[in-house]
Scaffold this motif. Structure first.
Motif, PDB file in Angstrom:
ATOM      1  N   TYR A 163      57.474 143.912  93.427  1.00 53.29           N
ATOM      2  CA  TYR A 163      57.115 143.102  94.578  1.00 53.29           C
ATOM      3  C   TYR A 163      56.011 143.797  95.378  1.00 53.29           C
ATOM      4  CZ  TYR A 163      57.347 140.010  98.576  1.00 53.29           C
ATOM      5  OH  TYR A 163      57.011 139.091  99.553  1.00 53.29           O
ATOM      6  N   ASP A 164      54.970 143.025  95.678  1.00 55.61           N
ATOM      7  CA  ASP A 164      53.831 143.522  96.450  1.00 55.61           C
ATOM      8  C   ASP A 164      53.186 144.741  95.790  1.00 55.61           C
ATOM      9  OD1 ASP A 164      52.246 142.851  98.589  1.00 55.61           O
ATOM     10  OD2 ASP A 164      53.248 144.187 100.004  1.00 55.61           O
ATOM     11  N   ASP A 166      54.498 147.360  94.895  1.00 55.32           N
ATOM     12  CA  ASP A 166      55.060 148.573  95.492  1.00 55.32           C
ATOM     13  C   ASP A 166      56.168 149.087  94.578  1.00 55.32           C
ATOM     14  OD1 ASP A 166      56.213 150.577  96.975  1.00 55.32           O
ATOM     15  OD2 ASP A 166      56.354 149.409  98.830  1.00 55.32           O
ATOM     16  N   ARG A 245      57.001 135.672  93.055  1.00 55.08           N
ATOM     17  CA  ARG A 245      55.547 135.679  92.878  1.00 55.08           C
ATOM     18  C   ARG A 245      55.085 134.254  92.587  1.00 55.08           C
ATOM     19  NH1 ARG A 245      51.855 140.336  89.841  1.00 55.08           N
ATOM     20  NH2 ARG A 245      50.034 139.939  91.172  1.00 55.08           N
ATOM     21  N   SER A 251      50.345 135.493  94.373  1.00 51.62           N
ATOM     22  CA  SER A 251      50.686 136.224  95.593  1.00 51.62           C
ATOM     23  C   SER A 251      52.209 136.371  95.693  1.00 51.62           C
ATOM     24  CB  SER A 251      50.151 135.502  96.826  1.00 51.62           C
ATOM     25  OG  SER A 251      50.701 134.188  96.911  1.00 51.62           O
ATOM     26  N   PHE A 252      52.639 137.303  96.532  1.00 50.16           N
ATOM     27  CA  PHE A 252      54.060 137.563  96.716  1.00 50.16           C
ATOM     28  C   PHE A 252      54.536 136.902  98.008  1.00 50.16           C
ATOM     29  CE2 PHE A 252      52.311 141.023  94.208  1.00 50.16           C
ATOM     30  CZ  PHE A 252      53.235 141.150  93.181  1.00 50.16           C
TER      31      PHE A 252
END
Length: 301
Positions: A163-164, A166, A245, A251-252
């Motif tokens: 996610y993102d 990260d 997503r 995009s998240f």
């Protein structure tokens, strides 16, 4: 006798070299002093027991970086002895002696990368008690790790992402997988495990009702807005608001608000999405380019 115990403990603290290669003995008997050679700590009594820390779920969730194997007695229902089968960074509290519906299982399951997942029994199914976080199919074939949104929506093979982007979140939330990965015939779940059907996801609410637990018993004490810790996770299912997503932009979205998982239709096997928030479960149409979390199930042994 109490003085003997206190003195023994004081000696252990002040002169640890004295007990190298010997068991530390805690006892209320002056006759039992040797200790068993196979034990580093031997607690012996004929008429008393051992009390370990007792606490509710909310207090347990405040333990900072609990060690793997840490044991407590949970006073909230379902009450019992719980140990951390996860890691300090990602605790996974497992109830000892589990196996009945609504209890954690003593088994663990490994994915193709060797990651370990605790198991919880709910109804007729065993569920992985964490989101999948694997980088390859069960056949060993690597998945595509995508970063940019354009690469994500253009992927025609199995792909995953944190996610993102990260990586520090994936240890807790697991990874997000596109529909190509979720539906690959080689299998994303460990051997012997599969994606849940939409009916099995919807049936979780009925299963919880049967064992006297609300729907939020599935939801973890981490990340949920507006107040992390507001959900009890008494089932041990540990549903995190891991977001998704977007299939059109890559995009998240949805972190801290929603959990999304892949599911299949019972008859057709068609992929669908499952969304969980504070209001409950909903089944949604899902594009193969979407990125959702994955939980895996198998029939109870």
């Amino acid at each position: 006798r109490k003085g003997f115990i206190k003195a023994a403990c004081l000696i252990c603290l002040l002169w640890p070299g004295l007990l190298v290669g010997q068991a530390v003995v805690i006892t209320n008997s002056q006759d039992y002093t040797q200790g068993h050679a196979s034990a580093v700590l031997d607690i012996w009594s004929e008429n008393t027991g051992l009390l370990i820390p007792r606490m509710g779920v909310a207090a347990r969730e405040t333990i900072a970086l609990p060690a793997k194997g840490l044991l407590v007695f949970q006073t909230d229902e379902p009450a019992g002895f719980y140990y951390n089968a996860g890691t300090p960074e990602e605790p996974a509290w497992v109830m000892l002696g589990g196996g009945a519906s609504g209890q954690t299982d003593t088994r663990e399951v490994f994915d193709a990368d060797g990651n370990v997942y605790p198991v919880i029994n709910l109804g007729a199914l065993s569920w992985m008690a964490r989101n999948l976080n694997v980088t390859r199919l069960s056949s060993g074939q690597p998945l595509v790790r995508t970063f940019g949104g354009y690469d994500w929506i253009q992927a025609v093979d199995g792909a995953f992402a944190c996610y993102d982007l990260d990586a520090s979140l994936s240890g807790v939330l697991g990874s997000l997988y596109n529909g190509h990965a979720a539906s690959d015939p080689a299998g994303l779940c460990p051997v012997g495990w599969r994606l849940p059907t939409t009916a099995e996801w919807e049936g979780l609410q009925a299963v919880l009702s049967q064992i006297g637990q609300p729907l939020d018993a599935l939801m973890s004490g981490l990340y949920w807005d507006p107040a992390p810790g507001m959900f009890p996770n008494t089932s041990g299912f540990s549903a995190h608001p891991s977001g998704a997503r977007d299939p059109d932009t890559g995009s998240f979205h949805g972190f801290r608000q929603y959990a999304f998982w892949w599911a299949t239709e019972p008859e057709s096997g068609q992929l669908k999405g499952v969304k969980l928030d504070a209001a409950g479960f909903s089944i949604i149409q899902a594009d193969l380019r979407a990125g959702f979390s994955v939980r895996c199930v198998q029939p109870n042994p």
